[in-house]
Design a protein around this motif. Structure first.
Motif, PDB file in Angstrom:
ATOM      1  N   LEU A   1     100.850  11.310   0.136  1.00 56.95           N
ATOM      2  CA  LEU A   1     101.759  12.316  -0.422  1.00 56.95           C
ATOM      3  C   LEU A   1     101.098  13.144  -1.520  1.00 56.95           C
ATOM      4  N   CYS A   2     100.054  12.600  -2.140  1.00 56.17           N
ATOM      5  CA  CYS A   2      99.439  13.238  -3.307  1.00 56.17           C
ATOM      6  C   CYS A   2      98.879  14.616  -2.951  1.00 56.17           C
ATOM      7  N   ILE A   3      99.206  15.606  -3.783  1.00 55.14           N
ATOM      8  CA  ILE A   3      98.687  16.958  -3.535  1.00 55.14           C
ATOM      9  C   ILE A   3      97.522  17.275  -4.483  1.00 55.14           C
TER      10      ILE A   3
ATOM     11  N   ALA B   1     104.831  16.015  -6.299  1.00 56.06           N
ATOM     12  CA  ALA B   1     104.991  15.641  -4.893  1.00 56.06           C
ATOM     13  C   ALA B   1     105.785  14.342  -4.733  1.00 56.06           C
TER      14      ALA B   1
ATOM     15  N   GLU C   1     108.686  20.651  -4.372  1.00 62.38           N
ATOM     16  CA  GLU C   1     107.432  20.752  -5.100  1.00 62.38           C
ATOM     17  C   GLU C   1     107.391  21.848  -6.167  1.00 62.38           C
TER      18      GLU C   1
END
Lengths: 571, 242
Positions: free
Chosen positions: A503-505, A550, B145
């Protein structure tokens, strides 16, 4: 899933408000609840063995303890679960004592209703708990001590005895700190642990000598700390000059500053014969190499009258700091006695507001001063004036409310203690909290064994201390560090934040918001970059979890789904 | 009334315990959820509580400067303040959320502020369907986001880069308002299929011009597409798979 529920009556202190049988009956109807046990005294010896036996017999997947606050006996039940062979994270405490029975003792219906809700919330959360492994952190058996005063030196010696390599950093050119400037210590007067007077007849200063001759202690004078990174057991510290050292623990013993009397203009500190108590120390020191006579700064005359003004910069007097600085009464008494015994004909007066002489031996010291002929005036000084024929003190007698005036050959301002000028800087470097007065916030000594920072504060950096307690503090903190770091490795609770790499952006928000900066950018190769929480440094605040754009970070034991499950049944 | 209080492990939770130890009564409707730090309280959690029908949410933490985690309480305060100003323009009573500082020794304060909060919630009454719907939309915004990125960058911008906090607050509010509007546009499009900016403006009650600009931005991000001119106006629909 099998959930085993314990309800504690707390020797009647919960039962008198809550109907435990009804609570038990209600709890039994909740899905997954295997059994409900009521005990009148679960944290007692018998209660705990019943607790363990039941856990071993029922072999539940989850355990609920409904009773007092988890802040009180949480640890006891965690250990008991481990003894019974169960992961302690698979339990949840339901606070039906402090936050239910006791807070709502006058609202029986409300309290009983709430207890059931709390039980539901606890069960909803415990269902989603996971077994967590302890985290193994390697410890470097090296220590940094910041500040080479009595407290820091004591800590350094103790750490060295405990097998640590010690770096003792002092920003001045020599060790000794504040005590080095004192001509005598009161009321013991003798050369105690802290005798460091540069007097010609006694060159050796025991504590300094001991530190300098200790092979495990590297003394770095004229040095300060520039940068610090890392976490318990693993700090990387950069010193002035660019040198980097690796240490497992840090002890801050930076002491205090004295109050600058220029902040009270009415006290005419700019006059030559109005001096601070530390400058009086200098006069005593000077006398040793100068024929033994105390001479006042303006004209070198031996003062025939000397007046001590108490609480300069302390106790809120004239806008000074709100607290008592602890040491001023005793050192003023000491100086007054010393002066009177050297010059019996001199007029020696102490202007005080309340004379404070706690500890054994101090009250006697005060009484002796009276017998010796030292004058005491309970007066608040309004101003100190330099007139044509000399310096005058103008005050108000606290008891009679009458104004009084006295001419004085020498005026000594008994200045108080306040935080050292680099306190905030060090607090930022090592993520420490400050209290309302700007000192380092004192840690609860009972909980110091569970500290997860590896950073300790000793001596007057915690707030005004006298020499004896500063030294003792150095020892206490060194022992705490030895106990915590000395074992080469420690096991920390497994409650840490974890980043879901899918999931990490890679925005690195977590790194920015982490109070300890323990999120690391890991570069596998040119393409692959990951963000990872350094487990040993995570103290489980969960700020990163709340800020992650995120929603890729979860704090174990306080995950979103766990909190949401509690919210859902709270309604 | 349903009242939720988030308490931090170091100050306000022991503060709540102390209220009990001192037998200081506060409303039994108060439900406490323990977190390690008030900084753990994601707005998403607060909004989730409101959309489920909780009438008031209070976040409590250590006093400024005394946070066990250095600045967690300040992050919490920033978020709750943002939420209150968003609520003011979204039809949710901003008094339904509040933040309070309670130290471990302030049992009395815990009892006082929970009593006062209960009284306040009693005055404004239970949460209504309009507020629940609005909370739902804002919840979705704070789960997405864009709003989270701008919020997450607050600390870097203000504390580390020296950006004017008031200016940044404006940016944050604008971003969230825009996202709320886009979320409402999406909901209308999902309901009706295809709509023009004017038709959306009528349904949502916001100026058509602002809606049009947001439609363009959403089109660029491939959330929606325009399906050409129908009945003399340009119509938009949700992109497949969104």
């Amino acid at each position: 899933m099998k959930i085993l529920v314990f309800i504690c009556g707390c020797q009647g202190k919960i039962e008198e408000v809550l109907d435990l049988d009804a609570l038990s009956a209600f709890t039994s109807t909740i899905e997954d609840v295997e059994a409900v046990k009521i005990d009148r005294y679960l944290c007692g010896k018998e209660g705990l063995s019943l607790f363990k036996e039941e856990v071993m017999r029922v072999k539940p997947d989850r355990v609920i303890i409904a009773g007092c606050s988890p802040r009180l006996h949480g640890e006891i039940f965690a250990e008991a679960l481990e003894d019974a062979g169960m992961n302690p994270h698979l339990r949840e405490h339901v606070n039906i004592r402090e936050q239910c029975a006791w807070a709502h003792f006058d609202d029986l219906d409300g309290a009983n209703r709430k207890a059931k809700k709390l039980m539901e919330m606890g069960i909803a959360k415990v269902r989603l708990k996971r077994p967590l492994d302890k985290i193994n952190v390697e410890m470097k058996p090296a220590a940094l001590v910041i500040g080479g005063g009595v407290s820091g030196m004591e800590a350094a010696l103790d750490l060295s005895n405990g097998g640590f390599k010690v770096y003792l950093v002092e920003r001045e050119a020599e060790l000794g700190g504040r005590v080095k400037r004192l001509s005598q210590t009161f009321p013991t007067v003798g050369c105690g642990i802290c005798c460091m007077h540069d007097c010609p007849d006694c060159v050796l200063t025991p504590q300094v000598e001991e530190v300098l001759s200790d092979e495990n202690i590297e003394v770095l004078t004229s040095t300060t700390v520039e940068k610090a990174d890392g976490f318990i057991g693993n700090y990387k510290v950069r010193l002035t000059g660019g040198r980097e050292i690796d240490v497992g623990t840090v002890i801050i013993a930076t002491g205090t500053e004295t109050f600058d009397p220029n902040r009270i203009p009415e006290y005419s500190y700019s006059s030559a014969d109005v001096i601070t108590s530390l400058e009086l120390e200098d006069l005593y020191m000077k006398a040793r190499s100068d024929g033994g006579q105390i001479k006042r700064p303006s004209d070198g005359k031996i003062p025939e009258s000397i007046n001590f003004i108490q609480c300069v910069g302390s106790r809120g007097i004239k806008g000074g700091n709100p607290y008592c600085s602890i040491v001023c009464c005793i050192y003023a008494l000491g100086h007054a006695r010393e002066f009177k015994s050297r010059y019996p004909d001199a007029e020696v007066t102490i202007h005080y507001i309340d004379l404070r002489s706690p500890y054994r031996g101090f009250e006697e010291y005060y009484n002796e001063a009276r017998d010796m002929g030292v004058n005491f005036v309970r007066g608040e000084i309004d101003k100190i004036e330099e007139r044509e024929d000399g310096v005058y003190i103008v005050g108000t007698n606290r008891d009679t409310k009458e104004r009084y005036e006295m001419k004085s050959d020498l005026v000594v301002l008994s200045v108080g203690q306040e935080p050292a000028d680099n306190t905030r800087e060090l607090a930022n470097l090592f993520n420490l909290e400050l209290d309302q007065d700007g000192f380092f916030l004192e840690k609860n000594l009972r909980l110091i064994g569970e500290d997860t920072s590896g950073v300790y504060v000793a001596g007057a950096a915690n707030g005004p201390r006298n020499i004896r307690y500063s030294v003792a503090d150095g020892r206490v903190m060194a022992e705490a560090a030895i106990e915590r770091i000395g074992a080469e490795r420690i096991l920390l609770e497994g409650v840490v934040a974890r980043i879901d790499q899918d999931l990490c952006i890679k925005c690195a928000t977590c790194l920015e918001v982490c109070p300890y900066g323990i999120v690391e950018i890991v570069r596998e190769d040119a393409e692959e970059v990951r963000l990872e929480v350094l487990e040993g440094g995570c103290r489980a605040c969960g700020i990163c979890a709340a800020e992650c754009p995120a929603s890729a970070i979860q704090l174990e034991d306080f995950r979103d789904d766990q909190i949401l499950a509690e919210v859902e049944v709270a309604i | 009334m349903k009242i939720l209080v988030f308490c931090c492990d170091w100050c306000s939770y022991p503060g709540a315990d102390l209220a009990g130890i001192l037998r200081l009564e506060y409303p039994s409707e108060v439900r406490i959820i323990k977190v390690m730090c008030s900084g753990r309280v994601d707005l998403m959690l607060v909004l989730d509580a409101l959309r489920q029908g909780i009438d008031g949410v209070m976040v409590t933490g250590c006093h400024p400067g005394e946070c066990h985690y250095v600045h967690g309480n300040m992050e919490a305060e920033r978020r709750i303040e943002l939420l209150r100003s968003i609520f003011e323009r979204s039809g949710i009573n901003p008094r339904r959320v509040r933040i309070e500082w309670i130290s471990a020794s302030e049992g009395e304060k815990f009892a006082e502020v929970t009593r006062a909060f209960k009284q306040e919630i009693d005055e404004i009454g239970p949460i209504n369907q309009g507020e629940i719907d609005a909370a739902e939309i804002i919840h979705d915004v704070f789960s997405s986001e864009r709003a989270r990125l701008v919020l997450g960058a607050s600390r870097r911008a203000i504390e580390l880069e020296g950006v004017d906090p008031l200016w940044y607050k404006g940016v944050l509010e604008r971003t969230v308002r825009e996202e709320v509007l886009r979320e409402r546009i999406l909901r209308e499009l999902r309901k009706t299929g295809a709509l023009s900016a004017h038709e959306l403006a009528e349904r949502i009650g916001e100026p058509a011009k602002e809606i049009f600009w947001n439609l363009i931005a959403m089109k660029r991000r491939q959330i929606i597409l325009d399906i050409g001119i129908v009945d003399d106006s340009l119509k938009f629909a949700i992109q497949e798979g969104v």
